[in-house]
Design an enzyme around this catalytic site. Structure first.
Site, PDB file in Angstrom:
ATOM      1  N   TYR A 163      -2.067  -0.745  10.085  1.00  0.00           N
ATOM      2  CA  TYR A 163      -2.313  -1.313   8.810  1.00  0.00           C
ATOM      3  C   TYR A 163      -0.944  -0.742   8.191  1.00  0.00           C
ATOM      4  O   TYR A 163      -0.345  -1.273   7.094  1.00  0.00           O
ATOM      5  CB  TYR A 163      -3.489  -0.498   8.329  1.00  0.00           C
ATOM      6  CG  TYR A 163      -3.717  -0.778   6.555  1.00  0.00           C
ATOM      7  CD1 TYR A 163      -3.987  -1.855   5.959  1.00  0.00           C
ATOM      8  CD2 TYR A 163      -3.294   0.253   5.466  1.00  0.00           C
ATOM      9  CE1 TYR A 163      -4.218  -2.190   4.924  1.00  0.00           C
ATOM     10  CE2 TYR A 163      -3.593   0.043   4.342  1.00  0.00           C
ATOM     11  CZ  TYR A 163      -4.154  -1.268   3.878  1.00  0.00           C
ATOM     12  OH  TYR A 163      -4.140  -1.375   2.576  1.00  0.00           O
ATOM     13  N   SER A 207       0.934  -1.144  -0.057  1.00  0.00           N
ATOM     14  CA  SER A 207       0.135   0.033  -0.107  1.00  0.00           C
ATOM     15  C   SER A 207       0.889   1.236   0.040  1.00  0.00           C
ATOM     16  O   SER A 207       1.896   1.176   0.474  1.00  0.00           O
ATOM     17  CB  SER A 207      -0.879  -0.105   1.319  1.00  0.00           C
ATOM     18  OG  SER A 207      -1.429   1.344   1.234  1.00  0.00           O
TER      19      SER A 207
HETATM   20  N1  LIG Z   1      -8.649  -0.752  -1.972  1.00  0.00           N
HETATM   21  C1  LIG Z   1      -7.710   0.114  -1.805  1.00  0.00           C
HETATM   22  O1  LIG Z   1      -7.925   1.436  -1.339  1.00  0.00           O
HETATM   23  C2  LIG Z   1      -6.228  -0.344  -1.251  1.00  0.00           C
HETATM   24  C3  LIG Z   1      -5.135   0.449  -1.276  1.00  0.00           C
HETATM   25  C4  LIG Z   1      -3.907  -0.149  -1.063  1.00  0.00           C
HETATM   26  C5  LIG Z   1      -3.859  -1.507  -0.794  1.00  0.00           C
HETATM   27  N2  LIG Z   1      -4.840  -2.330  -0.843  1.00  0.00           N
HETATM   28  C6  LIG Z   1      -4.644  -3.613  -0.753  1.00  0.00           C
HETATM   29  O2  LIG Z   1      -5.138  -4.501  -1.849  1.00  0.00           O
HETATM   30  C7  LIG Z   1      -5.534  -5.716  -1.348  1.00  0.00           C
HETATM   31  C8  LIG Z   1      -6.807  -6.270  -1.874  1.00  0.00           C
HETATM   32  O3  LIG Z   1      -7.817  -4.978  -1.023  1.00  0.00           O
HETATM   33  P1  LIG Z   1      -9.331  -4.661  -1.882  1.00  0.00           P
HETATM   34  O4  LIG Z   1      -9.375  -3.166  -1.640  1.00  0.00           O
HETATM   35  O5  LIG Z   1      -9.260  -5.279  -3.063  1.00  0.00           O
HETATM   36  O6  LIG Z   1      -9.874  -5.484  -0.715  1.00  0.00           O
HETATM   37  P2  LIG Z   1     -11.377  -6.284  -0.367  1.00  0.00           P
HETATM   38  O7  LIG Z   1     -12.263  -5.393  -1.705  1.00  0.00           O
HETATM   39  O8  LIG Z   1     -12.125  -6.105   0.740  1.00  0.00           O
HETATM   40  O9  LIG Z   1     -11.197  -7.544  -1.042  1.00  0.00           O
HETATM   41  C9  LIG Z   1     -10.252  -8.252  -0.035  1.00  0.00           C
HETATM   42  C10 LIG Z   1     -10.236  -9.871  -1.086  1.00  0.00           C
HETATM   43  O10 LIG Z   1      -9.339 -10.550   0.057  1.00  0.00           O
HETATM   44  C11 LIG Z   1      -9.908 -11.639   0.615  1.00  0.00           C
HETATM   45  N3  LIG Z   1      -9.808 -11.912   1.845  1.00  0.00           N
HETATM   46  C12 LIG Z   1      -9.789 -10.878   2.983  1.00  0.00           C
HETATM   47  N4  LIG Z   1      -9.246 -11.539   3.885  1.00  0.00           N
HETATM   48  C13 LIG Z   1      -8.923 -12.663   3.610  1.00  0.00           C
HETATM   49  C14 LIG Z   1      -8.331 -13.783   4.450  1.00  0.00           C
HETATM   50  N5  LIG Z   1      -8.068 -13.673   5.819  1.00  0.00           N
HETATM   51  N6  LIG Z   1      -8.068 -15.090   3.819  1.00  0.00           N
HETATM   52  C15 LIG Z   1      -8.061 -15.185   2.565  1.00  0.00           C
HETATM   53  N7  LIG Z   1      -8.778 -14.129   1.835  1.00  0.00           N
HETATM   54  C16 LIG Z   1      -9.017 -12.800   2.458  1.00  0.00           C
HETATM   55  C17 LIG Z   1     -11.507 -11.265   0.423  1.00  0.00           C
HETATM   56  O11 LIG Z   1     -12.108 -12.643   0.225  1.00  0.00           O
HETATM   57  P3  LIG Z   1     -13.700 -12.901   0.558  1.00  0.00           P
HETATM   58  O12 LIG Z   1     -14.406 -12.211  -0.531  1.00  0.00           O
HETATM   59  O13 LIG Z   1     -14.011 -14.201   0.841  1.00  0.00           O
HETATM   60  O14 LIG Z   1     -13.841 -12.006   1.952  1.00  0.00           O
HETATM   61  C18 LIG Z   1     -11.452 -10.713  -0.963  1.00  0.00           C
HETATM   62  O15 LIG Z   1     -11.410 -11.573  -2.050  1.00  0.00           O
HETATM   63  C19 LIG Z   1      -5.194  -5.809  -0.098  1.00  0.00           C
HETATM   64  O16 LIG Z   1      -3.875  -6.301   0.555  1.00  0.00           O
HETATM   65  C20 LIG Z   1      -5.313  -4.266   0.362  1.00  0.00           C
HETATM   66  O17 LIG Z   1      -4.576  -4.025   1.688  1.00  0.00           O
HETATM   67  C21 LIG Z   1      -6.152  -1.896  -1.172  1.00  0.00           C
END
Ligand SMILES: NC(=O)c1ccc[n+]([C@@H]2O[C@H](COP(=O)([O-])OP(=O)(O)OC[C@H]3O[C@@H](n4cnc5c(N)ncnc54)[C@H](OP(=O)(O)O)[C@@H]3O)[C@@H](O)[C@H]2O)c1
Length: 248
Positions: free
Chosen positions: A156, A142
Site C-alpha cells: 500500500y 496517503s
Molecule cells: N481512510 C483513511 O484513513 C485514508 C488515509 C489515507 C489515504 N486514504 C485514501 O483515500 C482514498 C479513499 O479512501 P476511503 O477511506 O474513503 O475508502 P473507502 O471508505 O473504502 O471508500 C472507497 C471508495 O472508493 C471506491 N472504490 C474502491 N475500489 C474501487 C474500484 N476498484 N473502482 C471504483 N471505485 C472503487 C468505493 O466504491 P464502492 O462503494 O462501490 O465500493 C468507495 O466509494 C483511497 O485512495 C485511500 O487509499 C484513506
C-alpha cells in the site's frame, strides 16, 4: 458556501463512500457539476447523486471498476459527454490490503497497483485530452508514502509513493498546458477503510499522531476543494500531507 467552482465540471473516482463522497458533496456545494465512479455500492451512489443534485448542480454516478482500464477511460468519456467537458479530475478510488510478507498474495499486489496507481495514470491520460488551461488533477495519496510505521503495509505504501513520482513527472508534461497535478496525502481518516475506534485506531492515535484523533472526510475534502479552486494555480507536482502530524 461560495460558488468558486461554478461552471466547472468534475469527475471523482470512488465517490460513493468515505473521502470520495465528501469530495463530491464539497465540490457540488461550491457549484461544480459532478460525475463520480463507484464499483459495488449502487445504493450509496444513488444517495450521493441525490445529495449533490439537492445542491443545485448536475450529478451523475458511473459504475466503473478502477482495476479495469477501459472502464476508467469510458467513465472519463461519459463525463465529458454528459457534462460537456471536464475541468477537475479527482483520483480518489483506492484499496488497502494489509498482510505480512509471507502471506501477501500476488493477486492483492496486482489489484493494489491496478486501482491505486494504474487507474490514476489512465484517468489522467484520458482526462487531459479534454482539459483546457486551468485544469486540475488531484490524487488522493496517503501519508503512508512518507511514513509506514507498522508491518504488512509495504505494498500500500509503495502504491502511494508511486503517486509522488507520478505527479512530479506529469507536472512537467502538463505545466505548459496550464494544468496542475498534485497529491493530497491524508493521515488516518474515519471511513469504512479505516474505522476510528478499536485496538488499531487507539494504537495509531497514541503512538503516531501529533493530534491524537482521526481526521474527518470533510477536512480532506476542504483541501481538495482548495486545490481545485482558483487560488491554488501556482501549486503543481506537490504532495501535500493532511495527517494530524502522523509524518511529523
Ligand atoms: N481512510 C483513511 O484513513 C485514508 C488515509 C489515507 C489515504 N486514504 C485514501 O483515500 C482514498 C479513499 O479512501 P476511503 O477511506 O474513503 O475508502 P473507502 O471508505 O473504502 O471508500 C472507497 C471508495 O472508493 C471506491 N472504490 C474502491 N475500489 C474501487 C474500484 N476498484 N473502482 C471504483 N471505485 C472503487 C468505493 O466504491 P464502492 O462503494 O462501490 O465500493 C468507495 O466509494 C483511497 O485512495 C485511500 O487509499 C484513506
Amino acid at each position: 458556501m461560495n460558488h468558486t467552482l461554478k461552471n466547472k465540471r468534475a469527475l471523482i473516482t470512488g465517490g460513493s463512500r468515505g473521502i470520495g463522497a465528501a469530495i463530491v458533496k464539497r465540490l457540488a456545494s461550491e457549484g461544480a457539476d459532478v460525475a463520480f465512479t463507484y464499483s459495488s455500492s449502487p445504493d450509496q451512489a444513488n444517495e450521493i447523486t441525490q445529495a449533490a443534485q439537492g445542491l443545485g448542480v448536475r450529478a451523475l454516478a458511473i459504475q466503473a471498476d478502477s482495476a479495469d482500464a477501459s472502464a476508467v477511460v469510458a467513465a472519463v468519456e461519459q463525463t465529458v459527454d454528459k457534462l460537456g467537458g471536464i475541468d477537475i479530475l479527482v483520483n480518489n478510488a483506492g484499496v488497502l490490503a494489509i498482510a505480512p510478507i509471507d502471506d501477501f498474495t500476488l493477486a492483492d499486489f496486482d489489484r493494489t497497483l491496478a486501482v491505486n496507481v494504474r487507474a490514476v495514470f489512465v484517468a489522467t491520460q484520458a482526462a487531459v485530452k479534454h482539459m483546457k488551461e486551468g485544469g486540475r488533477i488531484i490524487n488522493i495519496g496517503s501519508t503512508n508514502a512518507e511514513r509506514m510505521p507498522f508491518a504488512g503495509g509495504g505494498v500500500y505504501a509503495m502504491s502511494k509513493s508511486a503517486l509522488q513520482g507520478l505527479v512530479q513527472g506529469l507536472s512537467r508534461d502538463l505545466g505548459p498546458r496550464g494544468i496542475t497535478i498534485n497529491n493530497v496525502q491524508p493521515g488516518p481518516v474515519a471511513t469504512d477503510m479505516n474505522p476510528p475506534e478499536g485496538e488499531f485506531a487507539e494504537m495509531l492515535k497514541k503512538q503516531f499522531m501529533a493530534l491524537p484523533r482521526y481526521g474527518t472526510v470533510e477536512e480532506i475534502a476542504g483541501m481538495v476543494a482548495y486545490l481545485a479552486g482558483p487560488e491554488s494555480g501556482y501549486i503543481t507536482g506537490a504532495s501535500l500531507t493532511i495527517d494530524g502530524g502522523f509524518s511529523a
